[in-house]
Design a protein around this motif. Structure first.
Motif: not given
Length: 167
Positions: A53-62
């Motif tokens: 997972w990458d964390i972009v702001g408050t979102k987790q992007i798989p």
């Protein structure tokens, strides 16, 4: 801290109970979507990749990265867990049938804490009455603000006991 989730349900929805009369936890979301994601992760695992997972702001992007060396030779199910059964999920109703509101707790993986309501305002009043005993001393207007700010994205509602209410 308790974790609640607002769910949209059909008007005639009755959450299933076991033979002792207790609600059976049901995960939110679509089993079909979960199953598709599970199968994709397993396919990528078999090709030598694992989910990260990458964390972009408050979102987790798989995303997928090469499998860690300590994970080589491990079966996917040992790493990710066994595939859940369809019975673990709430029914996948058509959107047009999801016309009413019900509050669920997430600690149990999804059991209702409220009856089904046609109007979110009625649910807010019910929450004020039922949870306003000192644990969550919010007026109905604050509950309505919480519920309408979260709906329809159905984000998790985190409620801390004895927080200073506003609204």
């Amino acid at each position: 801290m308790s974790s609640y989730r607002l769910r949209k349900v059909p008007s005639n929805w009755e959450h299933p109970k076991n033979d002792k009369g207790s609600h059976i936890p049901l995960l939110d979301g679509s089993y079909a979507e979960y199953s598709k994601g599970f199968d994709e992760r397993k396919e990528m695992w078999n090709k030598g990749f694992q989910e990260d997972w990458d964390i972009v702001g408050t979102k987790q992007i798989p995303r997928y990265v090469p499998k860690a060396s300590e994970n080589e030779g491990i079966a996917f199910e040992e790493w990710d867990g066994e595939k859940r059964l369809p019975e673990a999920y709430r029914p996948d109703w058509p959107l047009g049938e999801q016309t009413h509101f019900q509050m669920y707790e997430d600690v149990t993986e999804g059991t209702p804490i409220s009856p089904v309501f046609e109007k979110v305002e009625d649910l807010a009043s019910w929450l004020c009455q039922e949870l306003g005993d000192g644990r969550y001393p919010y007026p109905a207007s604050k509950w309505l603000e919480i519920l309408t700010s979260q709906h329809p994205s159905v984000e998790m509602i985190m409620v801390s006991p004895n927080q200073t209410p506003s609204g």
